[in-house]
Design a protein around this motif. Structure first.
Motif, PDB file in Angstrom:
ATOM      1  N   ASP A  17       0.551  -1.474   0.012  1.00 12.60           N
ATOM      2  CA  ASP A  17      -0.034  -0.301   0.217  1.00 12.60           C
ATOM      3  C   ASP A  17       0.642   1.271  -0.224  1.00 12.60           C
ATOM      4  O   ASP A  17       0.579   2.581   0.299  1.00 12.60           O
ATOM      5  CB  ASP A  17      -1.251   0.365   1.271  1.00 12.60           C
ATOM      6  N   GLY A  19       2.249   2.326  -2.346  1.00  9.98           N
ATOM      7  CA  GLY A  19       2.355   3.159  -4.300  1.00  9.98           C
ATOM      8  C   GLY A  19       2.759   2.357  -4.815  1.00  9.98           C
ATOM      9  O   GLY A  19       3.161   3.266  -5.744  1.00  9.98           O
ATOM     10  N   LYS A  20       3.419   1.730  -4.927  1.00  8.23           N
ATOM     11  CA  LYS A  20       3.989   0.639  -6.086  1.00  8.23           C
ATOM     12  C   LYS A  20       3.274   0.640  -7.402  1.00  8.23           C
ATOM     13  O   LYS A  20       3.604   0.711  -8.145  1.00  8.23           O
ATOM     14  CB  LYS A  20       4.586  -1.158  -5.742  1.00  8.23           C
ATOM     15  N   SER A  21       1.778  -0.385  -7.420  1.00 10.24           N
ATOM     16  CA  SER A  21       0.410  -0.035  -8.377  1.00 10.24           C
ATOM     17  C   SER A  21       0.358   1.360  -8.827  1.00 10.24           C
ATOM     18  O   SER A  21       0.831   1.768 -10.425  1.00 10.24           O
ATOM     19  CB  SER A  21      -0.169  -0.398  -7.857  1.00 10.24           C
ATOM     20  N   THR A  22       0.919   2.123  -8.196  1.00 12.16           N
ATOM     21  CA  THR A  22       0.654   4.193  -8.610  1.00 12.16           C
ATOM     22  C   THR A  22       1.011   4.181  -9.420  1.00 12.16           C
ATOM     23  O   THR A  22       1.309   4.794 -10.163  1.00 12.16           O
ATOM     24  CB  THR A  22      -0.141   4.683  -7.572  1.00 12.16           C
ATOM     25  N   GLU A  54      -8.024   5.110 -10.634  1.00 11.65           N
ATOM     26  CA  GLU A  54      -6.503   5.179 -10.045  1.00 11.65           C
ATOM     27  C   GLU A  54      -5.683   4.274 -10.978  1.00 11.65           C
ATOM     28  O   GLU A  54      -6.014   2.888 -11.255  1.00 11.65           O
ATOM     29  CB  GLU A  54      -7.157   4.375  -9.098  1.00 11.65           C
ATOM     30  N   ASN A 145       6.564   8.570  -1.307  1.00 13.67           N
ATOM     31  CA  ASN A 145       5.419   9.225  -1.431  1.00 13.67           C
ATOM     32  C   ASN A 145       4.207   9.268  -0.837  1.00 13.67           C
ATOM     33  O   ASN A 145       4.199   9.908   0.442  1.00 13.67           O
ATOM     34  CB  ASN A 145       5.260   7.488  -2.701  1.00 13.67           C
ATOM     35  N   LYS A 146       3.514   9.866  -1.330  1.00 14.60           N
ATOM     36  CA  LYS A 146       2.421  10.314  -0.571  1.00 14.60           C
ATOM     37  C   LYS A 146       2.662  12.013  -0.351  1.00 14.60           C
ATOM     38  O   LYS A 146       1.477  12.266   0.770  1.00 14.60           O
ATOM     39  CB  LYS A 146       1.959   9.717  -0.119  1.00 14.60           C
ATOM     40  N   ASP A 148       1.839  14.236  -1.165  1.00 16.02           N
ATOM     41  CA  ASP A 148       0.486  14.852  -1.125  1.00 16.02           C
ATOM     42  C   ASP A 148      -0.572  15.206  -0.073  1.00 16.02           C
ATOM     43  O   ASP A 148      -1.114  16.188   0.802  1.00 16.02           O
ATOM     44  CB  ASP A 148      -0.310  14.462  -2.230  1.00 16.02           C
ATOM     45  N   ALA A 183       2.744   9.736  -6.301  1.00 15.22           N
ATOM     46  CA  ALA A 183       2.594   9.273  -7.420  1.00 15.22           C
ATOM     47  C   ALA A 183       1.475   9.253  -8.264  1.00 15.22           C
ATOM     48  O   ALA A 183       1.131   9.673  -9.244  1.00 15.22           O
ATOM     49  CB  ALA A 183       2.430   7.011  -7.305  1.00 15.22           C
TER      50      ALA A 183
HETATM   51  P1  GDP Z   1       0.826  -1.137  -3.840  1.00 15.36           P
HETATM   52  O1  GDP Z   1       0.273  -1.720  -2.831  1.00 15.36           O
HETATM   53  O2  GDP Z   1       1.657  -0.504  -3.146  1.00 15.36           O
HETATM   54  O3  GDP Z   1       0.786  -1.869  -4.959  1.00 15.36           O
HETATM   55  O4  GDP Z   1       0.367   0.144  -3.192  1.00 15.36           O
HETATM   56  P2  GDP Z   1      -0.876   1.132  -4.485  1.00 15.36           P
HETATM   57  O5  GDP Z   1      -0.670   1.481  -5.827  1.00 15.36           O
HETATM   58  O6  GDP Z   1      -1.579  -0.191  -3.986  1.00 15.36           O
HETATM   59  O7  GDP Z   1      -1.498   2.130  -3.244  1.00 15.36           O
HETATM   60  C1  GDP Z   1      -2.266   1.488  -2.389  1.00 15.36           C
HETATM   61  C2  GDP Z   1      -3.538   2.888  -2.212  1.00 15.36           C
HETATM   62  O8  GDP Z   1      -2.117   4.134  -1.828  1.00 15.36           O
HETATM   63  C3  GDP Z   1      -3.757   3.071  -3.177  1.00 15.36           C
HETATM   64  O9  GDP Z   1      -5.442   3.409  -3.078  1.00 15.36           O
HETATM   65  C4  GDP Z   1      -3.784   4.691  -4.488  1.00 15.36           C
HETATM   66  O10 GDP Z   1      -4.772   5.009  -4.610  1.00 15.36           O
HETATM   67  C5  GDP Z   1      -2.715   4.884  -2.757  1.00 15.36           C
HETATM   68  N1  GDP Z   1      -1.630   6.033  -3.377  1.00 15.36           N
HETATM   69  C6  GDP Z   1      -0.502   5.862  -4.448  1.00 15.36           C
HETATM   70  N2  GDP Z   1      -0.347   6.911  -4.290  1.00 15.36           N
HETATM   71  C7  GDP Z   1      -0.715   7.987  -3.886  1.00 15.36           C
HETATM   72  C8  GDP Z   1      -0.442   8.896  -3.713  1.00 15.36           C
HETATM   73  O11 GDP Z   1       0.894   9.392  -3.842  1.00 15.36           O
HETATM   74  N3  GDP Z   1      -0.790  10.137  -3.317  1.00 15.36           N
HETATM   75  C9  GDP Z   1      -1.875   9.473  -2.231  1.00 15.36           C
HETATM   76  N4  GDP Z   1      -2.918  10.152  -1.513  1.00 15.36           N
HETATM   77  N5  GDP Z   1      -2.841   8.116  -2.761  1.00 15.36           N
HETATM   78  C10 GDP Z   1      -1.555   7.442  -2.755  1.00 15.36           C
END
Ligand code: GDP
Length: 419
Positions: A17, A19-22, A54, A145-146, A148, A183
């Protein structure tokens, strides 16, 4: 097969969570590496579900299609910059991540370690970083990341950065850059962020572009593990992949453990004559002697590799079923395979906290790292991982399951005696 030099393989690692996928979605999107209709499909699906579109869904969608064999469009497996193509070799949320990294199935040339700036460093952040360190990956970018969620606050960035760097330095990883990003909004991914003017470093893309593709190691001594022997017409062709160095017609090579020496008569590829093959290339050679050479022997020239039956190694135990001293395992390194026994677990450490959790231990549990002494049933050809990783990396197999990955260290350098 020749290695394509213009691609760089990268992995994106970090806690669930964070943000890898994002980030992957954003990298693809910002470099125009994704088909417009795919984006439209996901946007439509999100709308139907009443959700905001997303990037994470986009990547999941592509991943599903790939798994079902719907998409075999290579344009979707890499993204491009002016400099080169990047192949992301580990899908986010990939359960096999640790296994792929450790067994060398994924040989990344660079890594992006992603940390949620809001949540800070977490358990998997450390574990994944530990594995990058264990595998000797030197080209690492850390991204927070994040941003914001923290109003792009410099103080927060510095705080998490300090915590992260402290951990990384304890495992000898020095990231080339620590980049504050979002991201989701695309800040400092492909475009410089206007919201974090206090940050003067590069974006993720320009940091990646500053890395170099893995140097193949044609200048190192030859290591050619034999994969198989084929009889074609009257020739016996020894097939394999050149793991380091170069093999050329006329070279004198020695096979280990047998110690047989011969001259290379020809180097061939799919019945085509070539004169030499270098690190990273799969090829076939013929020799001027009628020796019986088997899969598992390693041809070398130059400095002699170690031939050992007992040696020290670090292993990362990744099977949910613990390992108990005394259990029989199979050892695999390049094309070599042998039964083996762990003689000692001198020390074991928690791969996330790095705490020593036992000395002279009798078992290893999932995610524990053991410094062990291993004994194989027959001599094997090895190198220190830090010198020639291809012969310094191995896996331990229990039954059918790859249960641990390891690296060899502390082999004595007996150069003068070995020559
Ligand atoms: P993964 O498990 O590492 O692949 O994480 P995801 O990419 O699935 O992201 C997990 C959650 O974090 C999702 O709900 C994304 O929308 C949110 N997220 C990812 N990057 C950002 C960011 O830069 N800002 C915010 N506010 N949310 C983010």
């Amino acid at each position: 097969m020749r290695k394509e030099k213009e691609h760089m393989k990268i992995v994106i690692v970090g806690h669930v969570d964070h943000g890898k996928s994002t980030l992957i979605g954003r990298l693809f999107y910002d470099t125009d590496s994704i088909q417009e209709e795919k984006i439209a499909e996901v946007r439509e699906a999100c709308k139907t579900l009443g959700k905001e579109m997303e990037f994470a869904y986009l990547m999941d969608h592509l991943q599903e299609e790939r798994e079902q064999g719907v998409t075999i469009d290579t344009t979707q497996t890499f993204f491009k910059t002016d400099k080169r193509h990047y192949v992301i070799i580990d899908a986010p949320g990939h359960k096999e991540f640790i296994k792929n990294m450790i067994t060398g199935a994924s040989q990344a040339e660079a890594a992006i370690l992603i940390v949620d700036a809001d949540e800070g460093v977490q358990e998997q952040t450390k574990r994944h970083a530990y594995i990058l360190g264990m595998l000797g990956l030197k080209q690492v970018i850390a991204v927070l990341n994040k941003m914001d969620l923290r109003e792009f606050d410099k103080e927060r960035f510095e705080e998490v950065k300090a915590e992260l760097l402290k951990f990384l330095s304890s495992i000898s990883i020095v990231p080339s850059h620590v980049i504050p990003i979002s991201a989701k909004l695309g800040e400092n991914v492909a475009k410089k962020s206007g919201k974090m003017k206090w940050y003067s470093g590069p974006t993720i893309l320009s940091a990646l572009d500053s890395f170099s593709v893995k140097e193949s190691s044609p200048d190192k001594p030859l290591r050619f593990p034999v994969q198989g022997v084929f009889k074609v017409e009257n020739k016996r062709i020894l097939m394999g992949r050149v793991e380091s160095g170069t093999v050329s017609e006329g070279d004198e090579i020695t096979f280990l453990p047998s110690g047989k020496t011969a001259k290379v008569k020809s180097v061939e590829e799919f019945m085509e004559e070539r004169h030499s093959a270098s690190a990273g290339e799969s090829t076939g050679i013929t020799i001027d002697q009628p020796y019986f050479i088997e899969r598992g022997e390693v041809a070398f020239s130059g400095r002699k590799p170690a031939v050992a039956q007992e040696f020290s190694a670090s292993v990362f135990w990744m099977s949910p079923r613990a390992f108990a001293l005394g259990e029989r395992l199979a050892f695999r390194c390049a094309t070599q395979e042998a039964g083996c026994e762990v003689k000692k677990i001198e020390r074991k450490i928690n791969s996330s906290t790095l705490e020593t959790i036992g000395e002279n231990a009798s078992e290893l549990k999932e995610n524990e790292v053991g410094e062990i002494v291993l004994r194989t049933d027959k001599p094997v050809v090895l190198e220190n991982f830090s010198e020639i990783p291809e012969l310094g990396r191995f896996v331990l197999v229990r039954g059918e399951n790859v249960s641990a990955g390891g690296t060899v260290s502390g082999l004595e350098r007996l150069d003068s005696k070995r020559q």
